[in-house]
Structures are given as structure tokens and as C-alpha cells.
Design an enzyme around this catalytic site. Structure first.
Site, PDB file in Angstrom:
ATOM      1  N   LYS A 109     117.408 -17.561  -4.945  1.00  0.00           N
ATOM      2  CA  LYS A 109     117.176 -16.872  -6.206  1.00  0.00           C
ATOM      3  C   LYS A 109     116.059 -15.838  -6.078  1.00  0.00           C
ATOM      4  O   LYS A 109     116.123 -14.765  -6.686  1.00  0.00           O
ATOM      5  CB  LYS A 109     116.847 -17.898  -7.285  1.00  0.00           C
ATOM      6  CG  LYS A 109     118.008 -18.841  -7.582  1.00  0.00           C
ATOM      7  CD  LYS A 109     117.595 -19.996  -8.480  1.00  0.00           C
ATOM      8  CE  LYS A 109     118.772 -20.917  -8.767  1.00  0.00           C
ATOM      9  NZ  LYS A 109     118.383 -22.088  -9.596  1.00  0.00           N
ATOM     10  N   ASP A 164     117.150 -23.514  -2.587  1.00  0.00           N
ATOM     11  CA  ASP A 164     117.789 -22.978  -3.790  1.00  0.00           C
ATOM     12  C   ASP A 164     116.903 -21.908  -4.418  1.00  0.00           C
ATOM     13  O   ASP A 164     117.379 -20.818  -4.773  1.00  0.00           O
ATOM     14  CB  ASP A 164     118.042 -24.113  -4.779  1.00  0.00           C
ATOM     15  CG  ASP A 164     118.579 -23.633  -6.102  1.00  0.00           C
ATOM     16  OD1 ASP A 164     119.801 -23.373  -6.192  1.00  0.00           O
ATOM     17  OD2 ASP A 164     117.786 -23.498  -7.059  1.00  0.00           O
ATOM     18  N   GLY A 219     120.222 -19.717 -14.855  1.00  0.00           N
ATOM     19  CA  GLY A 219     121.111 -20.326 -15.834  1.00  0.00           C
ATOM     20  C   GLY A 219     121.244 -19.501 -17.089  1.00  0.00           C
ATOM     21  O   GLY A 219     121.649 -18.336 -17.050  1.00  0.00           O
ATOM     22  N   GLU A 255     120.446 -34.100  -6.990  1.00  0.00           N
ATOM     23  CA  GLU A 255     121.660 -34.482  -6.280  1.00  0.00           C
ATOM     24  C   GLU A 255     121.386 -35.668  -5.357  1.00  0.00           C
ATOM     25  O   GLU A 255     120.234 -35.965  -5.013  1.00  0.00           O
ATOM     26  CB  GLU A 255     122.177 -33.299  -5.450  1.00  0.00           C
ATOM     27  CG  GLU A 255     122.493 -32.056  -6.258  1.00  0.00           C
ATOM     28  CD  GLU A 255     123.742 -32.205  -7.094  1.00  0.00           C
ATOM     29  OE1 GLU A 255     124.538 -33.135  -6.814  1.00  0.00           O
ATOM     30  OE2 GLU A 255     123.936 -31.402  -8.026  1.00  0.00           O
ATOM     31  N   LYS A 313     124.654 -17.838  -6.211  1.00  0.00           N
ATOM     32  CA  LYS A 313     123.363 -17.399  -5.682  1.00  0.00           C
ATOM     33  C   LYS A 313     123.321 -17.392  -4.162  1.00  0.00           C
ATOM     34  O   LYS A 313     122.723 -16.508  -3.547  1.00  0.00           O
ATOM     35  CB  LYS A 313     122.243 -18.266  -6.236  1.00  0.00           C
ATOM     36  CG  LYS A 313     122.412 -19.755  -5.973  1.00  0.00           C
ATOM     37  CD  LYS A 313     121.349 -20.577  -6.657  1.00  0.00           C
ATOM     38  CE  LYS A 313     121.619 -22.060  -6.510  1.00  0.00           C
ATOM     39  NZ  LYS A 313     122.785 -22.504  -7.290  1.00  0.00           N
TER      40      LYS A 313
END
Length: 456
Positions: free
Chosen positions: A213, A209, A142, A198, A113
């Protein structure tokens, strides 16, 4: 040969190179090996895994695979493959390897991505120039099939808006805050302990993130080029337990949404707005029911109407499912000799956030004295922003800092009040100016929250 007889040819073999042997890569390799016969029947060719490029061939891995498949020589793998699966992540060396494959005419399946959001246009152009496939279903949500429906199933329609919960970590955190009433920091720590976040959660909790996307979704939905730099991004670190409680009181919930939509751009016609931010949604909205680490994408199109795609947005096996869907589709097109077009077809202007219309929820802490509400309401009126609802909670300080409801005490004026407004839709520019002027009122102690609202 006798009349009516047929000659059955041996199935064609496609050499597959896998770049990356991590959580998803290992699952992809397992499927290629364990399901070889079934995949050959579906693809029309035998998919031969010729190697897995990794940094360290001796590193421990969750999936046991033949050691001879592992190599550190990604360049040689790419040079010998008909189809390259890139699961390395990051910009380099993934970009170099993908371009090398495409220039050879080898097709590529990727879940990268970050690279697509930053430099997807270059990759699409290379694929188109050399008659190669570039597929990336796993790059956004996903296991959820969203790329192919937008690229193919809805290609004859006009998509006007896409709203998505596309980051499982942030949805897990906001859902847990909603369920338990805990503060952001406490839920983040629990998410890290459980493996949903994380050790460095910055890309997730700051919305980066989701922004990558969103750029990919906007590029596909509106057939134009949108990069990460075009996305206005705000994360969830400022969302408090008080915001969550206030949302519940109003029959709403808070989600981190990626929003891409067509908006008027003056004489230029349509423009594209892309943004990521915490958003209040009514409990009745389909996206409000997406819980835990799940993802969902809500698409609005002129003829199809409203569609929602829901499922697991991450994880080794679910993401591998999306990768393998692309692999089979790509293999079929290689065999047929008819690669799909990867690139975009037009260039629409990217519209700044100030031109977008939306609603706001604004929380204020103000002095509990006569005339405060009218002064605040006047600021809204001065900027042409209409108030839809207003909620007020009164508090009064007594004794040693104890707090008592002013209504119970019967003597308002000695404490403070908490006000929350929800506006009708207005331009972001007008709403931003309203908030700025409210902050300057001497009766306003603080602006406790500013959240956008959708679905009302």
C-alpha cells in the site's frame, strides 16, 4: 417534432464483469443488483452485471445471489464486458485478465494492492495506450477515500509526506497491547480468534501488506513509479510489552506506519523514500488516536497543509463502498468518452533509508556501575547524534534472584540499569552506526529495542 420538445433516450447499458465472488465481491454484486436504479441515475448508464467469475460455482457464500451469474470462465466474461471489476487478488491470473480488458479498451476497477505494487506501471501504460480507465480506490485503505483525493483533489498541490496506518490487523494488535499490557503472541492469538488476523498472519505482521500500500501511495503522491521492492519493510513481531510500557511512560504510543516522503537527493533534486516500520508517536499526534482495526492516512502538502483521512480499512461492505465509488466514476467517464490518465508523469530517484533523517528511541540494558552513562553518551556524540531525552530505571539483584530498586537499597553498583534514549533527528546512517557501536560496549548487556520516532 414540435418546437421546444425533447427526446429522452433510453439509458445506455454498460456490461459489467465481476472477477471474484468472495467477501468483497459478493457485496459488490449485491449492490449492483439491489441498487440498480439508483446507480443508473448516478452513473448515467444502466450497470448490467453479466457474470461473476469464481473458482467453484457451488461453494457456500454469505450473500445469496442468482446462481446463473456464476461462472468459471473468466476469460469469456472479460471479452464481453465494458467494465471489469477485479477482486480475485494475487498476481495471476488477475494480471492477465486486467491486461486483456485494458487492451480491448474496457475499463477496470480493482482492489488488488499486491499486483499494483508489483506491476502497476505496466497496467497504467496499458490503460493509457488504449484509452481505458484503471481505478483502485479500495487497494489502499478500504472504505477510506484516499486515492481520489491524492490523484485529483491535491493534483494542483505539492505533497511532501504521507504517513499511514494502512493495516487493520497490526493496528488492532498494537492497540490491544497498549490497552492490556499483553505480549505480542497472546494478542495475535486473540486477533486470530476474533477474525482480525488470518491463520497465516505473515503478510500483516511482517509489514508486507502495508508495504504494498505504501508503494501505491508513494507512486500517486509523487507522480513517480514506486514498486514493492523499493519499500524498506519491518514488521511488528519484535515489539514487546516492555516497549509498549516505555512508550506509555514517555507519553507516546507505537503504531505500524507506512511513510512516503520527498527527501533531498543531492544534485538530482528531490528523491522519494518509502518505508514501513513500528513507530513511536506522541499521544497528541492525530494518528496516535486511531484505535482497533481502523485505518488512517495523514497527508502533508505545501498549500493544503496537514490532512487526515480516517475510517474502516477492511471488511466486505466498507470495501465494496470504495469499489462502487470507482465503478460509478468510471461509468461516467466511459459515457462522456473522457478516460482519466492512469499513469505517472515523472521518475524520481528512490532514496535509500540511510539518507533519511529521523529520530530513534533506543532501549539498553547496562551494568549498574559508575561511568556507564557517560560512555554511552560519548558514542552518540562521536556520531553527531544529539540526545533529546533519557530515562533510567535502576534494578539490583539480591538473594535468590529477587530484584530491588537500587535507589531503595542505597547501594548502586550491584545490579543493572535500564536506559532509554530518544534522539533528535539525524540521518539513519548516523543512527545505525551509533547503535552498532553501543552494542560493542562492554558495559552494555543488550540493546533491548530500537524504534523510530515521528511527530516530535
Amino acid at each position: 417534432m414540435a418546437e421546444g420538445s425533447t427526446l429522452t433516450e433510453a439509458p445506455r447499458v454498460l456490461r459489467v464483469a465481476l472477477l471474484g465472488g468472495g467477501t468483497v465481491g459478493s457485496q459488490v454484486a449485491r449492490i449492483l443488483l439491489d441498487d440498480a436504479e439508483a446507480l443508473a441515475a448516478r452513473a448515467g448508464a444502466r450497470l448490467e452485471l453479466v457474470g461473476i467469475a469464481v473458482r467453484n460455482v457451488d461453494a457456500p457464500r454469505d450473500v445469496e445471489l442468482p446462481r446463473e451469474l456464476y461462472t468459471t470462465d473468466a476469460e469469456s466474461l472479460v471479452a464481453s464486458a465494458d467494465l471489469v471489476i477485479e477482486l480475485m487478488g494475487g498476481i495471476e491470473p488477475a494480471r492477465t485478465h486486467i491486461i486483456a480488458a485494458l487492451r480491448r479498451g474496457a475499463s477496470v476497477v480493482t482492489g488488488n494492492k499486491a499486483l499494483l505494487a508489483q506491476d502497476g506501471a505496466t497496467l497504467f501504460d496499458e490503460a493509457d495506450a488504449h484509452g481505458a480507465e484503471l481505478n483502485f480506490e479500495a487497494a489502499v485503505a478500504g472504505a477510506i477515500p484516499i486515492i481520489r483525493p491524492i490523484r485529483e483533489s491535491l493534483s494542483g498541490d505539492r505533497i511532501t509526506r504521507v504517513l499511514g496506518i494502512v493495516n487493520g490487523t497490526t493496528n488492532f494488535i498494537l492497540d490491544a497491547m497498549d490497552t492490556t499490557g499483553a505480549q505480542f503472541e497472546d494478542v495475535l492469538a486473540e486477533a486470530q480468534r476474533l477474525g482480525y488476523a488470518e491463520a497465516d498472519p505473515t503478510a500483516d505482521v511482517e509489514g508486507l501488506d502495508a508495504a504494498a500500500k505504501a508503494a501505491i501511495l508513494a507512486s500517486l503522491a509523487f507522480h513517480t513509479r514506486v514498486t514493492l521492492e523499493d519499500v524498506r519493510c519491518e514488521g511488528i513481531t519484535g515489539v514487546t510489552a516492555s516497549d509498549i510500557a516505555a512508550a506509555q511512560d514517555a507519553g507516546m504510543t507505537i503504531k505500524l506506519l507506512a511513510i512516503a516522503e520527498l527527501v533531498p537527493a543531492g544534485a538530482a533534486g528531490d528523491g522519494v523514500s518509502v518505508r514501513v516500520h513500528p513507530t513511536l508517536l506522541p499521544a497528541k499526534h492525530p494518528l496516535a488516536a486511531v484505535r482497533g482495526a481502523y485505518n488512517a492516512v495523514f497527508v502533508e502538502a505545501e498549500n493544503a497543509g496537514a490532512l487526515m483521512f480516517y475510517g474502516a480499512g477492511a471488511g466486505g461492505a466498507p470495501t465494496a463502498s470504495a469499489i462502487m465509488g470507482d465503478v460509478v466514476t468510471t461509468a461516467r467517464r466511459i459515457i462522456a468518452g473522457s478516460p482519466g490518465r492512469a499513469g505517472t508523469t515523472r521518475t524520481l530517484p528512490i532514496v535509500g533509508l540511510e539518507s533519511v533523517t529521523t529520530s530513534y528511541s533506543i532501549g539498553l540494558e547496562v551494568a549498574d556501575e559508575p561511568g556507564v552513562l557517560s560512555r554511552v553518551a560519548q558514542v552518540f556524540a562521536d556520531h553527531g547524534v544529539s540526545i533529546e531525552t533519557m530515562r533510567q530505571k535502576l534494578e539490583q539483584k539480591i538473594g535468590r534472584g529477587d530484584v530491588l530498586s537500587a535507589a531503595e537499597e542505597g547501594t548502586p553498583g550491584a545490579g543493572r540499569a535500564e536506559l532509554r534514549f530518544v534522539t533528535h533527528r539525524a540521518s539513519e546512517a548516523a543512527l545505525a552506526a551509533t547503535v552498532a557501536d553501543i552494542k560493542n560496549l562492554d558495559v552494555v548487556e543488550s540493546v533491548t529495542s530500537v524504534l523510530r520516532v515521528e511527530g516530535i
